[in-house]
Motif scaffolding. Sequence first.
Motif, PDB file in Angstrom:
ATOM      1  N   ARG A 121      32.508  36.868  41.674  1.00 45.79           N
ATOM      2  CA  ARG A 121      31.540  37.808  41.248  1.00 45.79           C
ATOM      3  C   ARG A 121      32.804  38.421  39.740  1.00 45.79           C
ATOM      4  O   ARG A 121      32.277  38.990  38.848  1.00 45.79           O
ATOM      5  N   TYR A 122      34.120  38.961  40.393  1.00 46.50           N
ATOM      6  CA  TYR A 122      34.897  39.318  39.553  1.00 46.50           C
ATOM      7  C   TYR A 122      35.586  38.134  37.981  1.00 46.50           C
ATOM      8  O   TYR A 122      35.581  37.036  38.433  1.00 46.50           O
ATOM      9  N   ASP A 123      35.563  39.457  37.001  1.00 48.81           N
ATOM     10  CA  ASP A 123      36.081  38.831  35.603  1.00 48.81           C
ATOM     11  C   ASP A 123      37.386  39.001  35.576  1.00 48.81           C
ATOM     12  O   ASP A 123      36.807  40.229  34.958  1.00 48.81           O
ATOM     13  N   ARG A 124      38.491  38.830  35.612  1.00 53.25           N
ATOM     14  CA  ARG A 124      39.439  39.234  35.324  1.00 53.25           C
ATOM     15  C   ARG A 124      39.313  40.002  33.560  1.00 53.25           C
ATOM     16  O   ARG A 124      40.001  40.954  33.617  1.00 53.25           O
TER      17      ARG A 124
ATOM     18  N   ASP B  46      41.594  51.113  45.913  1.00 51.90           N
ATOM     19  CA  ASP B  46      41.966  50.980  44.687  1.00 51.90           C
ATOM     20  C   ASP B  46      41.824  51.326  43.382  1.00 51.90           C
ATOM     21  O   ASP B  46      42.900  51.812  42.906  1.00 51.90           O
ATOM     22  N   VAL B  47      40.830  51.911  43.104  1.00 52.79           N
ATOM     23  CA  VAL B  47      40.233  52.700  42.071  1.00 52.79           C
ATOM     24  C   VAL B  47      40.944  53.672  42.106  1.00 52.79           C
ATOM     25  O   VAL B  47      41.876  54.042  41.176  1.00 52.79           O
TER      26      VAL B  47
ATOM     27  N   PHE C 240      42.576  41.065  48.385  1.00 51.40           N
ATOM     28  CA  PHE C 240      43.315  40.442  46.275  1.00 51.40           C
ATOM     29  C   PHE C 240      43.134  42.360  45.071  1.00 51.40           C
ATOM     30  O   PHE C 240      43.119  42.501  44.797  1.00 51.40           O
ATOM     31  N   ALA C 241      42.462  43.193  46.543  1.00 54.10           N
ATOM     32  CA  ALA C 241      41.888  44.231  45.659  1.00 54.10           C
ATOM     33  C   ALA C 241      43.107  45.593  45.510  1.00 54.10           C
ATOM     34  O   ALA C 241      43.485  46.593  44.195  1.00 54.10           O
ATOM     35  N   ALA C 242      44.441  45.356  46.296  1.00 54.81           N
ATOM     36  CA  ALA C 242      45.763  46.187  46.286  1.00 54.81           C
ATOM     37  C   ALA C 242      45.947  45.250  44.870  1.00 54.81           C
ATOM     38  O   ALA C 242      47.393  45.192  45.312  1.00 54.81           O
TER      39      ALA C 242
ATOM     40  N   HIS D  48      33.465  43.813  37.655  1.00 53.87           N
ATOM     41  CA  HIS D  48      34.947  44.598  37.804  1.00 53.87           C
ATOM     42  C   HIS D  48      36.165  44.514  39.571  1.00 53.87           C
ATOM     43  O   HIS D  48      36.774  44.779  39.485  1.00 53.87           O
ATOM     44  N   ASN D  49      35.198  44.688  40.240  1.00 47.41           N
ATOM     45  CA  ASN D  49      35.248  44.067  42.227  1.00 47.41           C
ATOM     46  C   ASN D  49      36.255  42.991  41.555  1.00 47.41           C
ATOM     47  O   ASN D  49      35.198  41.473  42.256  1.00 47.41           O
TER      48      ASN D  49
END
Length: 296
Positions: free
Chosen positions: A274-277, A116-117, A57-59, A268-269
């Motif tokens: 726990r990610y919240d867009r 990715d960041v 999901f991080a890409a 933010h991850n």
Amino acid sequence: MKRRTAREFDQELLDLYDYYVHGQLDRRGFLERAAKFAVGGLTAAALLEMLSPHYAFAAQVERTDPRLVAEYLKYPSPRGHGEMRGLFARPAAATGRRPGVLVVHENRGLNPYIEDVVRRLAVAGFVAFGPDALTPVGGYPGNDDEGRAQQAKLDRDKITEDFVAGAEFLAQHAACNGRVGVVGFCFGGGMANTLAWRLPDLIRAAVPYYGGQPAAEHAARIKGALLLHYAALDTRVNAGWPAWEAALKAAGVRYEAHVYPGVNHGFHNDTTPRYDRAAAELSWERTLAFFRQHLG
């Protein structure tokens, strides 16, 4: 693979997971306390798997993205662990030197999300560098549980020196114009706070995401500006914010703080539930604008 959200889990379970990933619960302790949430055929182990990172999901920016040039670089850290390694990225079409941003990972090494960041910052026009604190033990092992265990065994003071050296290395890189900022997440958020006072003549802008706060007396050393992001449900980290804010005010430090309602530590991850867009995107817009304002 389905992307899950925090709303699918009880807040107590999310808090237990936070304790687990920060070493306040071991795996067995988490599974024992999470067992009461294992209903409908689920097991506590299955819940842990659902809550854990899924790095596909991080890409947001692929490794092969033509808009950037990325490579792994080594740098000296004589007061730390000797020789370190990190991911360096810059805009492919850049002419001249650019402001630099140091990216500090969580408590588990330079994982795919943090890489990715680094690439996201390069696409945004900065030169970015993400050191890997796990370099002395072979680098991020590809598994967060192992990464956390390895980082916990390293000398914390030497890790700090490794990131101090990383910021100095970035500032001196031929692609960087010497104007440097730092962004960090969780452990890295605390490190961003630390670098702001450890390197007051170098760090012009620091952006800690849900980062632990330094001792109040260090605020007086900070010369750069701070942008602080907190999650409203993150009571563990937020407990230290009032005293740190009072110290920043007393020292006359330029700062801006945002507490994002209804979200958890790690919002933010984008690899965990726990990610919240909405909070992640808004905080990132603010972060890029902040760096452009203070770094140029």
